[in-house]
Design an enzyme around this catalytic site. Sequence first.
Site, PDB file in Angstrom:
ATOM      1  N   SER A 158       2.650 -46.194  -5.037  1.00  0.00           N
ATOM      2  CA  SER A 158       2.604 -46.565  -6.044  1.00  0.00           C
ATOM      3  C   SER A 158       2.049 -48.261  -5.507  1.00  0.00           C
ATOM      4  O   SER A 158       1.322 -49.099  -5.126  1.00  0.00           O
ATOM      5  CB  SER A 158       3.954 -47.298  -6.742  1.00  0.00           C
ATOM      6  OG  SER A 158       3.872 -47.816  -7.689  1.00  0.00           O
ATOM      7  N   TYR A 183      11.025 -51.516  -2.526  1.00  0.00           N
ATOM      8  CA  TYR A 183      10.242 -50.735  -2.665  1.00  0.00           C
ATOM      9  C   TYR A 183       8.917 -50.829  -2.653  1.00  0.00           C
ATOM     10  O   TYR A 183       8.248 -50.335  -2.337  1.00  0.00           O
ATOM     11  CB  TYR A 183      10.504 -50.694  -4.311  1.00  0.00           C
ATOM     12  CG  TYR A 183      10.088 -49.269  -4.790  1.00  0.00           C
ATOM     13  CD1 TYR A 183      10.033 -47.562  -4.843  1.00  0.00           C
ATOM     14  CD2 TYR A 183       8.932 -49.497  -5.699  1.00  0.00           C
ATOM     15  CE1 TYR A 183       9.226 -46.997  -5.578  1.00  0.00           C
ATOM     16  CE2 TYR A 183       8.024 -48.927  -6.658  1.00  0.00           C
ATOM     17  CZ  TYR A 183       8.079 -47.400  -6.413  1.00  0.00           C
ATOM     18  OH  TYR A 183       7.867 -46.318  -6.665  1.00  0.00           O
TER      19      TYR A 183
END
Length: 319
Positions: A158, A183
Amino acid sequence: MSTAQHKIGSGFGAQSTADDVLAGVDLSGKLAIVTGGYSGLGLETTRALTKAGARVVVPARRPDTAWKALAGLEGVELDELDLGDLESVRAFAERFLDSGRTVDFVIDSAGIMACPETRVGPGWEAQFATNHLGHFALVNRLWPAIQPGGARVVSVSSRAHHFSGMRWDDVHWRTGYDKWQAYGQAKTANVLFAVHLDRLGAERGVRAFSLHPGGILTPLQRHLPTAEMVERGWIDEQGNPLNPSGFKSPEQGAATQVWAATSPQLAGMGGVYLEDCDIAEPAVDGDQSSGVKAWATDPEQAERLWTLSAELTGVDAFG
């Protein structure tokens, strides 16, 4: 030979769909394993691959939910897998290896995002453990079945990897947990994993890629309060997506991982980070809108992460 981290001019872009990149591609006789292949981008990936003729194995943490999502799709088989449980990973891999089949594409699409502080296994931080360590163990255990001379492993990262490099002194966030930075570290790990796996597998003809699929509203956002998504400008107070936020559709979001797994344009290449169905450019300092950070493509950090991951999981196909 390493692949340059620069665009190749694929002819596709942010608006391309998974079906677009597979137009004219016949995947008959090919077998793919797609983690998370029953939800969000994973489901669209499964649909596109089976439509092109591939058989897709979907390992699922929630088999009942997966069966409902996959109903009506031909060429799909379901098995059970919890990436946060290394025993579950081992059991799935052994069942697959016992079938005697080979794998052409492994697409590591499952993941969790910005969850409250959660511990799995021996106290591991859940995002790093699920998004990275589970996939690391899975690919290494499946390695005997990953087809030499053409197979690809696709690690879905990502743009959030911009949020954090590897926190080598505290990868499990024992102190000062921040859900977004955690994350980000997990997504950096996804890129580094592909860098080193490609280095190890290239001689055998197995190549690895990582990628940013784009911003897409999917069940990945399930841990985020509505108020936080409103504040970020993703949705309005009624939960409707806001056009200025620039979200892709799931069909567009799945395109880059499908392109990574199947495109003949990437023949002989590997170890690079992709976005919008092309190789991404290196990120410019201060710009978090595109590109890949140097900390995520550093081969020394990639090797260091591989060594750490092998120690933590007890699995290393190359050890």
